[in-house]
Design a protein around this motif. Structure first.
Motif, short mmCIF file in Angstrom:
data_model
loop_
_atom_site.label_atom_id
_atom_site.label_comp_id
_atom_site.label_asym_id
_atom_site.label_seq_id
_atom_site.Cartn_x
_atom_site.Cartn_y
_atom_site.Cartn_z
N UNK A 84 33.24 9.71 -21.80
CA UNK A 84 33.03 10.95 -22.89
C UNK A 84 33.92 11.70 -23.89
N UNK B 189 26.29 8.89 -10.17
CA UNK B 189 27.21 10.45 -11.20
C UNK B 189 27.56 9.98 -12.16
N UNK B 190 26.91 9.51 -13.82
CA UNK B 190 27.56 9.41 -14.37
C UNK B 190 27.59 9.81 -16.09
N UNK B 191 28.92 10.68 -15.99
CA UNK B 191 28.74 11.67 -17.31
C UNK B 191 27.44 10.96 -18.25
N UNK C 121 24.63 9.84 -18.33
CA UNK C 121 22.86 9.10 -17.73
C UNK C 121 21.80 10.03 -18.91
N UNK C 122 22.21 11.33 -19.65
CA UNK C 122 20.83 12.25 -20.27
C UNK C 122 21.04 11.12 -21.74
N UNK D 95 23.22 17.18 -17.33
CA UNK D 95 22.27 18.13 -16.45
C UNK D 95 22.23 18.49 -15.42
N UNK E 216 22.86 16.51 -12.33
CA UNK E 216 23.28 16.01 -12.44
C UNK E 216 24.69 16.27 -11.22
N UNK F 251 27.18 15.79 -8.18
CA UNK F 251 28.06 15.52 -8.56
C UNK F 251 29.19 16.67 -6.97
#
Lengths: 538, 309
Positions: free
Chosen positions: A57, A132-134, A136-137, B45, B48, B52
């Motif tokens: 990102x 844990x993907x940035x 994902x939202x 969010x 998430x 992490x």
């Protein structure tokens, strides 16, 4: 203007030096095919995250990901959609289900064919909270998202696939949405909506170091902190790259990149440092440089917990007190274009002059509006910004403009870096206003309005809360066609100018340039060079 | 002497633990959250981010985190970067060689040129050469390093084209020469000043008169007796300076695009990568400690009156 004086005369010295040794380079005008195997050298930096489309990102990672992966669809300079890897993306009657048909004959760089299953699996993996993907939202609109990505703290996913994604056949899949969205195809134009090959799941970590995509370039090497090499993928099913590959050199400073461009060690610079802004167009020539707006906007945002009781006319007055034209030309050296809307021009739904004069410099009207609105609270404005981003100069200029016109106090509130700035915003501790910036995730006015000014939007740090605006947004989301959506949002934009949840300042410009070695360099509306179209001369 | 060295080495342990602790706490005290920073303008969010944090052990109490870090450190594990998921040790070992080469080169320039200039000025104190060197060092001290860096880059790199304006291969000492010169400029001036003062002071010392009286040549008297005795303050400065050159190269590294430690720690600081910052800073502390020990031992070599038991 720390160090500006020395920087200026150094730049002058460079000009003199180059003028003295000017070797009348014969430019080919850009129509020759050039050397089809030539390597394009472009400036970049060390990607922050592993190179997965669903985890990237920031700009340096995006530069790689966007060339190694091809998106389903992409956008032209007016924010209109064209297909890339997809044959078609069609909504159902009610926009609740979208059917994606892929083009036939696409392969990953490891030779395996791309199928609908690869898309569905990749998205399911990325949406899963455990991975844990940035980004994902981005999958939150799909039915079944909360099963793989529960919102409660510590909750485990109850499924490993979103029920809303269904493979129809080899090249077709459907996406069922929790609520119908007429512009979902715009969202599908984001980097995260790309497929991953089977080999990814064996070792995601190794893949992040060496991604295998289906885009115009194959990833060849990552020399950490130094450079990244991409090579043309000869079996690419889309429009093939016109050069042999890309060498992305990591630069610690934009100044160093520019110096290298001038001494022919670099072909394309994506952004010129403030030091070189005054002269780069003369240095490189108009035909080897650009200054064009791209889909980013800079605003100052009054925080609603301080400004709620103030008449919006006061904010309109403050907006009119700012001499954008002069500041962008002098302090910012033409690196920005004055804004006349909440939405940049390359975005679908942009209305020219939406501000209706509110963003024009008009001292008399400004004074009148502020007076009628009851004046600025405490006669004082502070603008919070992060001092590591080169914002200080223009914040001071904006303040001076306000002081001169309205005769109130105005000071910058510098936070040491962006993290600190964000923390104050999130904790509702901004004193008066903060510097806001937004870059398009997808070029539709929705993205510039809903994400910032909906009362429940995550990035609405100004805590603006207006029922009429929210209602118009929701009406736009529920609309049957894209045009109706854009229309409803355009109406909402008009309301925003009455309420002033932010003061638009200017749109960001791309200030890029290229050397005599390359031709056909074009920057897209996201501000990135279109690398696959670049040709290398001899 | 052996026991002295062992004692000094043992003293390093509490210093090392104490300093890592302080830096760890400082990183923790900084505003801003590395996990939040992953999202930029747009936060991931909450669920998430919590997942992490749990994954990285950032949800534990700070003392527990420090303990985990320290125990990992003694097993050779420097931790993992939050954003890139890479081992911190990899990040350090990539940045280290360039920095070491740059530092050593700058150090050699500082020592050789600085001492030579100081010696010449000191021996001709009050003369034209002395005044010239005085003026030159004053110039170097008063011009900030980024100005010197850009100056060198513009003239040697761009204008005259003698040398590549940026470093593209940090293994090429020729390319590193320019940044090393820029980096060395300030220290060089200090070393020259320090040497000069010391030489002027000692030139009239009793032992010098004795040396000349017993028939030593001027060259030998100066080279062996005068210089050796005059170097003690200079060696102290050079010792401290090696650490400064290493840690303080951020600006020079930026101008000449060298991907070294200075840059790595700056980037890590900005993105709140605690493990990386603590790792690099601890390493630099180790360098300081070892160099300080070497400097102390060197005193004994330079001045036989100094003994360590």
């Amino acid at each position: 203007m720390r160090g500006a004086r020395s920087a200026k005369w150094v730049a002058t010295a460079i000009v003199v030096a180059l003028a003295a040794t000017a070797c009348g380079g014969s430019d080919d005008g850009g129509d020759g095919a050039g050397n089809p195997d030539g390597i394009v050298r472009v400036d970049g930096g060390e990607p922050q995250n592993p190179l997965l489309p669903t985890n990237t990102n920031e700009q340096f990672g995006a530069l790689v990901v966007q060339n190694v992966f091809s998106k389903l669809l992409d956008f032209d300079d007016h924010g209109e959609i064209f297909m890339v890897a997809a044959e078609s993306v069609e909504p159902s009657e009610d926009n609740g289900t979208w059917t994606v048909t892929l083009k036939d004959g696409w392969t990953f760089h490891d030779g395996t064919p791309v199928t609908a299953q690869h898309y569905v699996d990749a998205w399911n993996w990325a949406a899963n909270i455990d991975n844990n993907q940035n980004n994902s939202f981005w999958f939150a609109d799909i039915v079944g998202y909360e099963d793989v990505h529960p919102a409660e703290e510590g909750a485990e996913p109850t499924a490993d696939a979103m029920s809303g994604l269904k493979v129809v056949d080899e090249l077709t899949f459907t996406i069922e949405l929790t609520t119908p969205v007429s512009y979902y195809d715009y969202k599908l134009g984001y980097d995260a909506f790309t497929p991953l090959p089977d080999s990814f799941y064996d070792d995601p970590e190794a893949f992040g170091e060496h991604p295998i995509g289906q885009g115009p370039y194959e990833f060849t090497a990552w020399n950490h902190g130094e450079s990244i090499e991409l090579t043309r993928y000869d079996d690419y099913a889309g429009e093939p790259a016109k050069n042999g590959g890309v060498h992305i050199t990591s630069y610690d400073s934009l100044e160093a990149a520019y110096t290298d461009l001038r001494s022919n060690n670099l072909d394309i610079i994506r952004q010129v440092a403030p030091r070189d802004l005054p002269l780069y167009r003369d240095d490189l020539g108009e035909d080897h440089s650009v200054a064009q707006p791209y889909n980013g906007i800079q605003t100052i945002v009054p925080v609603w917990y301080e400004w709620e009781d103030t008449d919006p006319r006061v904010l309109q007055g403050v907006s009119m007190a700012i001499d954008r034209e002069t500041i962008t030309q002098t302090v910012l050296d033409g690196s920005r274009t004055p804004a006349d809307s909440f939405v940049p021009p390359g975005v679908y739904g942009y209305q020219e002059g939406a501000a209706n004069g509110i963003t024009d410099f008009n001292p008399e009207e400004a004074r009148r509006l502020v007076e009628e609105g009851g004046g600025i609270p405490d006669n004082k404005i502070t603008i919070q910004y992060n001092s590591d981003g080169g914002h200080q100069e223009w914040v001071e200029a904006v303040c001076n403009s306000i002081i001169e016109t309205l005769d109130v106090e105005c000071v910058g509130d510098a936070k040491v870096d962006f993290d600190t700035d964000l923390e104050a915003r999130e904790a509702d501790e901004v004193q008066s206003m903060y510097r806001g910036g937004w870059f398009a995730d997808y070029p539709l006015n929705v993205n510039f309005l809903k994400e910032l000014y909906h009362s429940e939007a995550q990035s609405n740090y100004g805590r603006f809360d207006n029922e009429e605006v929210d209602a118009l947004f929701e009406e736009g989301d529920a609309a049957a066609t894209l045009d109706e959506t854009a229309q409803a949002y355009a109406e909402a934009e008009q309301v925003l100018f009455e309420e002033m949840p932010a003061i638009p300042l200017w749109f960001n410009n791309v200030n890029g340039g290229w050397s005599e070695n390359v031709s056909n360099v074009r920057f897209d509306s996201a501000g990135q060079p279109v690398l696959s179209e670049v040709t290398v001369n001899n | 002497m052996g026991r002295y060295v062992v004692r000094r080495l043992l003293q390093m342990i509490p210093v090392f633990i104490g300093s890592t602790f302080i830096i760890f706490m400082m990183m923790y005290a900084l505003p801003g959250d590395p996990v939040r920073a992953l999202g930029g303008e747009r936060a991931p969010d909450e669920a998430q981010m919590n997942a992490l944090r749990a994954d990285l052990g950032l949800d534990e109490p700070i003392l527990q985190q420090y303990w985990n870090y320290l125990t990992g450190l003694f097993q050779g594990d420097f931790g993992t970067q939050i954003a890139s998921r890479r081992e911190v040790i990899d990040v350090i070992s990539e940045a280290l060689p360039a920095t070491i080469r740059l530092t050593l080169l700058a150090f050699v320039i500082t020592a050789v040129v600085g001492i030579a200039m100081g010696l010449i000025a000191g021996l001709r104190a009050g003369g034209k050469t002395d005044a010239g060197i005085l003026f030159f060092t004053l110039l170097l001290i008063s011009v900030p390093v980024f100005v010197i860096g850009y100056l060198y880059q513009t003239y040697f790199g761009v204008k005259w084209g003698w040398i590549s304006p940026t470093v593209r291969d940090s293994e090429d000492l020729g390319e590193l020469f320019l940044p090393a010169l820029a980096l060395a400029s300030l220290s060089l001036a200090y070393v020259a000043r320090l040497t000069r003062t010391s030489i002027v002071e000692n030139r009239r010392a009793d032992y010098m008169r004795t040396a000349r009286a017993k028939g030593l040549t001027k060259r030998r008297a100066v080279g062996v007796h005068l210089l050796r005795n005059s170097l003690i303050p200079v060696v102290t400065f050079l010792g401290v300076d090696i650490g400064n050159l290493m840690a303080g190269a951020v600006v020079t590294e930026g101008i000449f695009n060298i991907h070294g430690l200075g840059r790595a720690v700056f980037e890590a600081l900005k993105s709140r990568e605690g493990a990386t910052v603590v790792g690099i800073v601890s390493f630099i502390i180790l360098v300081y400690l070892v160099v300080a020990l070497l400097v102390d031992l060197l005193y004994a070599v330079l001045d036989p009156r100094i003994r360590y038991a």
